[in-house]
Design a protein around this motif. Sequence first.
Motif, mmCIF file in Angstrom:
data_model
loop_
_atom_site.group_PDB
_atom_site.id
_atom_site.type_symbol
_atom_site.label_atom_id
_atom_site.label_comp_id
_atom_site.label_asym_id
_atom_site.label_seq_id
_atom_site.Cartn_x
_atom_site.Cartn_y
_atom_site.Cartn_z
ATOM 1 N N GLY A 192 46.972 156.280 37.293
ATOM 2 C CA GLY A 192 48.047 157.077 36.913
ATOM 3 C C GLY A 192 49.305 157.429 37.405
ATOM 4 O O GLY A 192 50.005 158.470 36.959
ATOM 5 N N GLU A 193 49.429 156.789 38.303
ATOM 6 C CA GLU A 193 50.974 156.655 38.953
ATOM 7 C C GLU A 193 51.616 155.596 38.621
ATOM 8 O O GLU A 193 51.414 154.400 38.859
ATOM 9 N N ILE A 194 52.834 155.618 37.786
ATOM 10 C CA ILE A 194 53.330 154.784 36.977
ATOM 11 C C ILE A 194 54.694 154.696 37.613
ATOM 12 O O ILE A 194 55.535 155.687 37.773
ATOM 13 N N ARG A 195 55.315 153.442 38.183
ATOM 14 C CA ARG A 195 56.625 153.161 38.548
ATOM 15 C C ARG A 195 56.897 151.823 37.844
ATOM 16 O O ARG A 195 56.548 150.796 38.022
ATOM 17 N N ALA A 196 57.913 152.143 36.886
ATOM 18 C CA ALA A 196 58.385 151.035 36.038
ATOM 19 C C ALA A 196 59.774 150.988 35.824
ATOM 20 O O ALA A 196 60.415 152.063 35.850
ATOM 21 N N ALA A 197 60.504 149.927 35.471
ATOM 22 C CA ALA A 197 61.862 149.883 35.501
ATOM 23 C C ALA A 197 62.271 149.786 34.025
ATOM 24 O O ALA A 197 63.749 150.049 33.522
ATOM 25 N N ALA A 198 61.528 149.301 33.229
ATOM 26 C CA ALA A 198 61.945 148.962 31.874
ATOM 27 C C ALA A 198 60.886 149.589 30.811
ATOM 28 O O ALA A 198 59.794 149.655 31.147
ATOM 29 N N PRO A 199 61.465 150.087 29.595
ATOM 30 C CA PRO A 199 60.590 150.720 28.690
ATOM 31 C C PRO A 199 59.466 149.883 28.271
ATOM 32 O O PRO A 199 58.421 150.585 28.308
ATOM 33 N N GLN A 200 59.215 148.797 27.996
ATOM 34 C CA GLN A 200 58.069 148.135 27.611
ATOM 35 C C GLN A 200 57.182 148.069 28.667
ATOM 36 O O GLN A 200 55.792 148.016 28.406
ATOM 37 N N GLU A 201 57.716 147.679 29.886
ATOM 38 C CA GLU A 201 56.700 147.900 31.155
ATOM 39 C C GLU A 201 56.269 149.072 31.434
ATOM 40 O O GLU A 201 54.900 149.226 31.672
ATOM 41 N N TRP A 202 56.991 150.112 31.108
ATOM 42 C CA TRP A 202 56.324 151.653 31.385
ATOM 43 C C TRP A 202 55.272 151.739 30.296
ATOM 44 O O TRP A 202 54.422 152.312 30.667
ATOM 45 N N ILE A 203 55.756 151.319 29.055
ATOM 46 C CA ILE A 203 54.567 151.844 28.025
ATOM 47 C C ILE A 203 53.425 150.994 28.404
ATOM 48 O O ILE A 203 52.069 151.368 27.953
ATOM 49 N N GLY A 204 53.550 149.589 28.653
ATOM 50 C CA GLY A 204 52.416 148.898 28.948
ATOM 51 C C GLY A 204 51.272 149.458 30.243
ATOM 52 O O GLY A 204 50.378 149.373 30.169
ATOM 53 N N ALA A 205 52.152 149.945 31.362
ATOM 54 C CA ALA A 205 51.580 150.638 32.412
ATOM 55 C C ALA A 205 50.796 151.820 31.929
ATOM 56 O O ALA A 205 49.567 152.162 32.374
ATOM 57 N N VAL A 206 51.520 152.513 31.151
ATOM 58 C CA VAL A 206 50.800 153.881 30.667
ATOM 59 C C VAL A 206 49.535 153.444 29.743
ATOM 60 O O VAL A 206 48.425 153.940 29.958
ATOM 61 N N ASN A 207 49.700 152.640 28.775
ATOM 62 C CA ASN A 207 48.592 152.127 27.949
ATOM 63 C C ASN A 207 47.375 151.668 28.953
ATOM 64 O O ASN A 207 46.345 151.934 28.600
ATOM 65 N N ARG A 208 47.769 150.925 29.926
ATOM 66 C CA ARG A 208 46.404 150.333 31.049
ATOM 67 C C ARG A 208 45.849 151.502 31.577
ATOM 68 O O ARG A 208 44.928 151.511 31.838
ATOM 69 N N ALA A 209 46.688 152.551 31.965
ATOM 70 C CA ALA A 209 46.205 153.899 32.658
ATOM 71 C C ALA A 209 45.063 154.588 31.610
ATOM 72 O O ALA A 209 44.110 155.057 32.225
ATOM 73 N N LEU A 210 45.508 154.647 30.463
ATOM 74 C CA LEU A 210 44.822 155.531 29.490
ATOM 75 C C LEU A 210 43.594 154.658 29.295
ATOM 76 O O LEU A 210 42.530 155.186 28.945
ATOM 77 N N THR A 211 43.564 153.315 29.047
ATOM 78 C CA THR A 211 42.393 152.535 28.883
ATOM 79 C C THR A 211 41.549 152.643 30.160
ATOM 80 O O THR A 211 40.333 152.808 29.801
ATOM 81 N N ALA A 212 42.000 152.510 31.195
ATOM 82 C CA ALA A 212 41.049 152.524 32.250
ATOM 83 C C ALA A 212 40.489 154.119 32.492
ATOM 84 O O ALA A 212 39.443 154.154 32.901
ATOM 85 N N ALA A 213 41.162 155.076 32.198
ATOM 86 C CA ALA A 213 40.659 156.440 32.017
ATOM 87 C C ALA A 213 39.519 156.841 31.059
ATOM 88 O O ALA A 213 38.711 157.393 31.448
ATOM 89 N N ARG A 214 39.330 155.757 30.192
ATOM 90 C CA ARG A 214 38.143 155.967 29.157
ATOM 91 C C ARG A 214 36.783 155.747 29.931
ATOM 92 O O ARG A 214 35.785 156.215 29.688
ATOM 93 N N ASP A 215 36.889 154.789 31.207
ATOM 94 C CA ASP A 215 35.694 154.290 31.587
ATOM 95 C C ASP A 215 35.470 154.787 33.180
ATOM 96 O O ASP A 215 34.485 154.455 33.863
ATOM 97 N N THR A 216 36.557 155.515 33.798
ATOM 98 C CA THR A 216 36.536 155.815 35.207
ATOM 99 C C THR A 216 36.718 157.384 35.275
ATOM 100 O O THR A 216 37.393 158.115 34.524
ATOM 101 N N ALA A 217 36.178 158.204 36.278
ATOM 102 C CA ALA A 217 36.487 159.246 36.689
ATOM 103 C C ALA A 217 37.508 159.657 37.038
ATOM 104 O O ALA A 217 38.175 158.690 37.764
#
Length: 154
Positions: A97-122
């Motif tokens: 859940g700590e995102i460092r991204a320089a481009a909009p699509q990179e940021w959105i992709g990283a956030v989506n991956r974090a949200l997906t990972a959050a469904r399965d992990t504490a």
Amino acid sequence: MVAACTDPPDPARRPDCGSAGGSTAPYVCWAGSTPTGQPHALLLGVPGGPLDQLVGDPDVSTFLNERFEARFLALGVAAPDERTLLLDPSGCLLPSGEIRAAAPQEWIGAVNRALTAARDTAPERALDAPDLQGIPVNVADRHPLASPCASAKP
């Protein structure tokens, strides 16, 4: 027959949007002090800086408005460590859940991956709220960001 086309209207800020906290992003609906039950996105950046410009992108603004209770927390003028912290609705930092991204699509992709990972992990850990690394987070006493994450690992 008469036909006409007009440009779509500029996106408007909703009337229930909170203070921008120094952000210059025109269409992000920054959260107020009342919890919404959505995950939190804490954007730590410099007003007008790279992260602030990134969230001004229409795709990122829409993404934030639809999925998060977003807050912009202004860092010092020369802060090199701009980042986004993603928290669940109870105030716990999401895995990845700590995102460092320089481009909009990179940021959105990283956030989506974090949200997906959050469904399965504490959640990984608590943040010290309402003071986040010396930056006050102005929220109501009963807001999830006003107390440490109850389910954080020791």
